[in-house]
Each structure stands twice: as C-alpha cells, then as structure tokens.
Motif scaffolding. Structure first.
Motif, PDB file in Angstrom:
ATOM      1  N   MET A   1      45.108  45.280  32.955  1.00 31.46           N
ATOM      2  CA  MET A   1      46.518  45.475  32.613  1.00 31.46           C
ATOM      3  C   MET A   1      46.634  45.950  31.168  1.00 31.46           C
ATOM      4  SD  MET A   1      49.648  42.725  32.878  1.00 31.46           S
ATOM      5  CE  MET A   1      49.441  42.579  34.647  1.00 31.46           C
ATOM      6  N   SER A   2      47.446  46.966  30.912  1.00 32.26           N
ATOM      7  CA  SER A   2      47.591  47.517  29.570  1.00 32.26           C
ATOM      8  C   SER A   2      48.380  46.572  28.673  1.00 32.26           C
ATOM      9  CB  SER A   2      48.277  48.880  29.649  1.00 32.26           C
ATOM     10  OG  SER A   2      49.574  48.749  30.205  1.00 32.26           O
ATOM     11  N   TRP A   3      48.175  46.755  27.362  1.00 30.04           N
ATOM     12  CA  TRP A   3      48.876  45.922  26.377  1.00 30.04           C
ATOM     13  C   TRP A   3      50.354  46.327  26.332  1.00 30.04           C
ATOM     14  CZ3 TRP A   3      46.926  41.636  24.588  1.00 30.04           C
ATOM     15  CH2 TRP A   3      47.539  41.000  23.510  1.00 30.04           C
ATOM     16  N   THR A   5      54.058  47.568  25.372  1.00 27.97           N
ATOM     17  CA  THR A   5      54.631  48.558  24.479  1.00 27.97           C
ATOM     18  C   THR A   5      55.883  47.968  23.821  1.00 27.97           C
ATOM     19  OG1 THR A   5      56.104  49.461  26.171  1.00 27.97           O
ATOM     20  CG2 THR A   5      53.858  50.374  26.056  1.00 27.97           C
ATOM     21  N   ASP A   8      58.397  47.292  26.415  1.00 26.34           N
ATOM     22  CA  ASP A   8      58.092  46.089  27.194  1.00 26.34           C
ATOM     23  C   ASP A   8      58.604  44.840  26.478  1.00 26.34           C
ATOM     24  OD1 ASP A   8      56.770  47.505  29.229  1.00 26.34           O
ATOM     25  OD2 ASP A   8      54.853  47.413  28.161  1.00 26.34           O
ATOM     26  N   ARG A  65      48.690  45.782  19.543  1.00 28.40           N
ATOM     27  CA  ARG A  65      47.280  45.970  19.882  1.00 28.40           C
ATOM     28  C   ARG A  65      46.628  44.605  20.065  1.00 28.40           C
ATOM     29  NH1 ARG A  65      44.906  49.392  15.116  1.00 28.40           N
ATOM     30  NH2 ARG A  65      46.637  48.475  13.961  1.00 28.40           N
ATOM     31  N   ASP A  66      45.574  44.569  20.846  1.00 33.73           N
ATOM     32  CA  ASP A  66      44.876  43.316  21.136  1.00 33.73           C
ATOM     33  C   ASP A  66      43.602  43.229  20.317  1.00 33.73           C
ATOM     34  OD1 ASP A  66      44.085  40.961  22.281  1.00 33.73           O
ATOM     35  OD2 ASP A  66      43.184  41.916  24.033  1.00 33.73           O
ATOM     36  N   ARG A 102      55.868  41.242  31.706  1.00 39.30           N
ATOM     37  CA  ARG A 102      55.416  41.677  33.026  1.00 39.30           C
ATOM     38  C   ARG A 102      54.542  40.624  33.712  1.00 39.30           C
ATOM     39  NH1 ARG A 102      53.942  46.209  29.977  1.00 39.30           N
ATOM     40  NH2 ARG A 102      51.767  45.841  30.545  1.00 39.30           N
ATOM     41  N   LYS A 104      52.657  38.310  32.380  1.00 42.36           N
ATOM     42  CA  LYS A 104      51.447  37.900  31.678  1.00 42.36           C
ATOM     43  C   LYS A 104      51.798  37.430  30.267  1.00 42.36           C
ATOM     44  CE  LYS A 104      46.875  39.565  30.267  1.00 42.36           C
ATOM     45  NZ  LYS A 104      45.952  40.730  30.213  1.00 42.36           N
ATOM     46  N   HIS A 106      51.267  36.710  26.274  1.00 39.54           N
ATOM     47  CA  HIS A 106      50.635  37.387  25.136  1.00 39.54           C
ATOM     48  C   HIS A 106      50.922  36.593  23.860  1.00 39.54           C
ATOM     49  CE1 HIS A 106      49.671  41.075  27.383  1.00 39.54           C
ATOM     50  NE2 HIS A 106      50.809  40.857  28.012  1.00 39.54           N
TER      51      HIS A 106
END
Length: 203
Positions: A1-3, A5, A8, A65-66, A102, A104, A106
């Motif tokens: 899954m993308s980080w 934005t 988002d 960014r992760d 979404r 998830k 963070h």
C-alpha cells in the motif's frame, strides 16, 4: 500500500473521531479553509494541521514519506530536549498509531501549537527599526550558543521554522534535528537549500 498523500490526509482529517487515537485529537476540530476542508501547511516532509480541542491547540504533523527509524529518532530528540529544558523548543509526542488513512494506521507528531509571529514577518514589521533588529540579532546569537552548549543542531533554521513569541525564539520542525544519541546516523532531509552550507549532505 502506498504512503498517504496530502489529499489522503485531508480526507482523514474530516473525521477526527474515527481517524485519531489520541483523545485530544479525536475530540478536536481542524482549522478549515473557506471551502470547509481541513487547512494544511504542506512542506517537503509533512503536512501540518492546526487542531483545536478542549485541552488546547495542537499542531499535527502528518508525514509524507516513510522512514523506519521515525520512532527511535523522535524518542532520542524528545529525551534530549526534555533534559536540556531550553525555552526555544516545543513539546511533542510521537504517536506511532496516530492517524488512520484508507483503513491503515500511520504515525504522526503531535506538537503544542505556538501562536507567534514568523521570523520573516517580524523582520518585515521592524525593517525600519534598527534597534529592534539589533536586539533580535543578539537574541539569535544567544539562542545559538544555548543550542551548541547542549549539543543540539536544529538542521533547518529557515524562516518558516523560526517563530517569535514575546522576547523569545521558538523553533519548530525537528525532522532534521541532531542530538548526540543520533551520532553516526544519516539525516533524512537537509533542509531549505538557501539556508544551508553548500557542503551540507545527508551524512
């Protein structure tokens, strides 16, 4: 899954009760744009939101960014700043399970919101007052000496990260900060290039 934005995060901020774990933030209200959407301050590293709750006002940094060492890095910075107890820094909490996007979770950084003039605005307002600017320069040197004495390097002393509250500077955005416990690690960002030595690099 993308980080996530910035868009988002904007969507997640529209429902704080469901998408935050922190009690202050769950019951808070984000600052809104004229269109009724959460108002972000977005940089290269994070989108920052101002949230009003019964316990006060908070700045919520949502990372763009992760990095695997987010938690360890902020733990080291927080411990060192608490021990140094300087008037220039701002209290914060790193919340690993901070915001749900979404479906998830963070990490976020919850910081005290500082109501203060920006460095740039203060200088513009006092550009014709040499005495005020000279006093500002003296306070700047005193702050840098205090940071050096406590082995702290902010890493990005650009105009957007320096606030002036009363007679004191208040520094925000600790993503590039150095404290001794981080010795030997590379930095994830090198700050605003117009405020850095040409030789500055991530190492």
């Amino acid at each position: 899954m993308s980080w996530p934005t910035p868009q988002d995060y904007n969507e997640a901020l529209q429902n704080p009760l469901s998408n935050f774990t922190d009690p202050d933030l769950r019951n808070g209200t984000p600052e809104l744009t004229p269109l009724g959407l959460p108002r972000p301050i977005t940089g290269g590293f994070a989108s920052v939101y101002r949230i009003q709750s019964n316990s006060g006002q908070w700045a919520v940094r949502c990372f763009l960014r992760d990095f695997a060492d987010h938690k360890d890095r902020y733990a080291a910075i927080g411990t060192h700043l608490a021990a140094a107890h300087l008037p220039y820094t701002v209290g914060f909490q790193f919340l690993e399970k901070g915001i749900r996007v979404r479906g998830k979770w963070h990490p976020i950084l919850k910081m005290e919101w500082i109501e203060a003039a920006s460095f740039k605005d203060y200088i513009e307002e006092n550009i014709s007052n040499p005495h005020a600017l000279a006093a500002l320069a003296d306070r700047w040197v005193a702050m840098l000496r205090a940071l050096r004495k406590h082995n702290i390097a902010h890493g990005d002393l650009q105009h957007g990260n320096v606030l002036i509250s009363g007679a004191d500077f208040r520094l925000i955005d600790y993503d590039g900060m150095f404290v001794p416990a981080l010795q030997g690690r590379t930095s994830h960002e090198v700050g605003h290039r117009n405020y850095q030595h040409p030789g500055r690099a991530e190492n």
